[in-house]
Write an enzyme that holds these catalytic residues in place. Structure first.
Site, PDB file in Angstrom:
ATOM      1  N   LYS A  18       0.842  -1.210   0.000  1.00  0.00           N
ATOM      2  CA  LYS A  18       0.000   0.000   0.000  1.00  0.00           C
ATOM      3  C   LYS A  18       0.873   1.254   0.000  1.00  0.00           C
ATOM      4  CE  LYS A  18      -3.762  -2.573   2.056  1.00  0.00           C
ATOM      5  NZ  LYS A  18      -4.557  -2.993   3.190  1.00  0.00           N
ATOM      6  N   GLN A  54      -4.965  -1.763   9.349  1.00  0.00           N
ATOM      7  CA  GLN A  54      -4.784  -3.075   8.747  1.00  0.00           C
ATOM      8  C   GLN A  54      -5.378  -4.152   9.652  1.00  0.00           C
ATOM      9  OE1 GLN A  54      -3.665  -3.533   5.665  1.00  0.00           O
ATOM     10  NE2 GLN A  54      -3.867  -5.747   5.768  1.00  0.00           N
ATOM     11  N   ASP A  79     -11.280   2.479   3.489  1.00  0.00           N
ATOM     12  CA  ASP A  79     -11.524   1.033   3.415  1.00  0.00           C
ATOM     13  C   ASP A  79     -13.024   0.735   3.281  1.00  0.00           C
ATOM     14  OD1 ASP A  79      -9.546  -0.902   3.363  1.00  0.00           O
ATOM     15  OD2 ASP A  79      -9.102  -0.762   5.501  1.00  0.00           O
TER      16      ASP A  79
HETATM   17  N1  GUN Z   1      -6.874  -7.195   5.763  1.00  0.00           N
HETATM   18  C1  GUN Z   1      -7.151  -7.967   4.685  1.00  0.00           C
HETATM   19  N2  GUN Z   1      -7.728  -7.215   3.733  1.00  0.00           N
HETATM   20  C2  GUN Z   1      -7.827  -5.957   4.222  1.00  0.00           C
HETATM   21  C3  GUN Z   1      -8.347  -4.741   3.681  1.00  0.00           C
HETATM   22  O1  GUN Z   1      -8.852  -4.663   2.563  1.00  0.00           O
HETATM   23  N3  GUN Z   1      -8.267  -3.661   4.512  1.00  0.00           N
HETATM   24  C4  GUN Z   1      -7.728  -3.741   5.757  1.00  0.00           C
HETATM   25  N4  GUN Z   1      -7.708  -2.633   6.487  1.00  0.00           N
HETATM   26  N5  GUN Z   1      -7.254  -4.846   6.278  1.00  0.00           N
HETATM   27  C5  GUN Z   1      -7.299  -5.957   5.507  1.00  0.00           C
END
Ligand code: GUN
Length: 301
Positions: A53, A97, A120
């Site tokens: 990211k 996350q 998100d």
């Molecule tokens: N963990 C697995 N996929 C995601 C996601 O799309 N966003 C976040 N914040 N955590 C994750």
């Protein structure tokens, strides 16, 4: 029939080139888009995802702020960090996350994120907005899948879509987004009896179960579009999806590879949502008034 490959890497590259232009527009108006990523603990998979990211932010000209917190951090400290980022005008998107360590209540953390910075799309308000078709920030993985489907030129209206996996991150929002586009949606999950009975009817099969080898050709209708959201590391180190790719591609009309399908699109849509947030904070920056998810007007009522 051998399926055509839906190339998520190529589509991501194309979208990210457009993002750099949008960042340029924002910067010209004095806005530097920024994304804050909070990682609690040292889960190796999460570290890789967060690294991807941050890298994508750099590639697109988005400022990234990586906030690492120890695994034994208190809930209060996590909430205080979010509060600080909510108030920071240079931060347009906040992502925590997942998964979090068990002592941190996920729901309370996600609801502490300002709705306007919830890139998100996991805050209850944005989940509700998705239900009614007015989401500002659709969750990144299903949003990416939707664009991959669009890239095949398929109109999903009236099609039988089967989603395998009912998670809050992928399966449920995926089903809602395609329902909004007037598909007939079935969501299967771990307790579904005779999975094949459902998948065989799918014009579009989306698999997000986290089980390598789950989908074999006998479960797939000839000519179906198959989207594999799974990312699994095998004992020999290979990364595979949930679909037996080599066999199923002989039956499908379109299929996503793993890696190189959904994965890159998830990160790309996070940048899209972050830019949208920055553009919403400064309406003239984009030069038009399109600041919401592009739901088809007919389905919005
Ligand atoms: N963990 C697995 N996929 C995601 C996601 O799309 N966003 C976040 N914040 N955590 C994750």
């Amino acid at each position: 029939m051998t399926a055509q490959i839906i190339d998520g890497k190529a589509l991501s590259r194309q979208l990210r080139a457009g993002f750099r232009e949008r960042v340029g527009h924002l910067q010209a108006q004095g806005v530097q888009p920024g994304l804050a990523v909070i990682l609690v603990g040292e889960n190796p998979a999460s570290q890789v995802y967060v690294g991807n990211k941050i890298k994508a932010c750099e590639e697109c000209g988005v400022r990234s702020l990586h906030v690492g917190l120890p695994a034994d951090v208190s809930e209060a400290e996590v909430l205080a960090t979010i509060e600080r980022l909510n108030a920071d005008e240079q931060v347009h998107g906040i992502l925590v996350q997942l998964p979090l360590p068990p002592h941190i209540p996920v729901a309370r953390v996600l609801e502490a994120i300002a709705v306007d910075k919830d890139v998100d799309g996991f805050h209850l308000y944005n989940v509700g907005a998705l239900v009614t078709g007015h989401s500002i920030f659709p969750p990144c993985t299903p949003y990416g899948v939707q664009l991959l489907l669009d890239a095949t030129g398929t109109d999903v209206a009236g099609q039988n879509v089967v989603v395998v996996g009912a998670s809050n991150i992928v399966g449920k929002p995926m089903g809602l987004m395609l329902l909004q586009r007037e598909a007939t949606v079935t969501i299967c999950h771990a307790k579904t009896r005779d999975l094949a009975q459902h998948t065989i009817l799918a014009d579009i099969l989306i698999v997000a179960a986290g089980k390598p080898g789950l989908i074999v050709p006998q479960m797939v209708k000839r000519g179906a579009i198959v989207i594999d959201v799974g990312i699994n590391r095998l004992p020999d180190g290979r990364i595979v999806g949930d679909v037996c790719f080599d066999e199923v591609k002989e039956k499908a009309s379109w299929i996503t590879p793993v890696p190189g399908g959904v994965g890159p699109m998830t990160v790309t849509m996070l940048i899209e949502n972050t830019l949208r947030s920055a553009e919403r904070s400064f309406p003239l920056a984009r030069g038009d008034d399109r600041h919401g998810w592009d739901a088809p007007p007919a389905a919005r009522a």
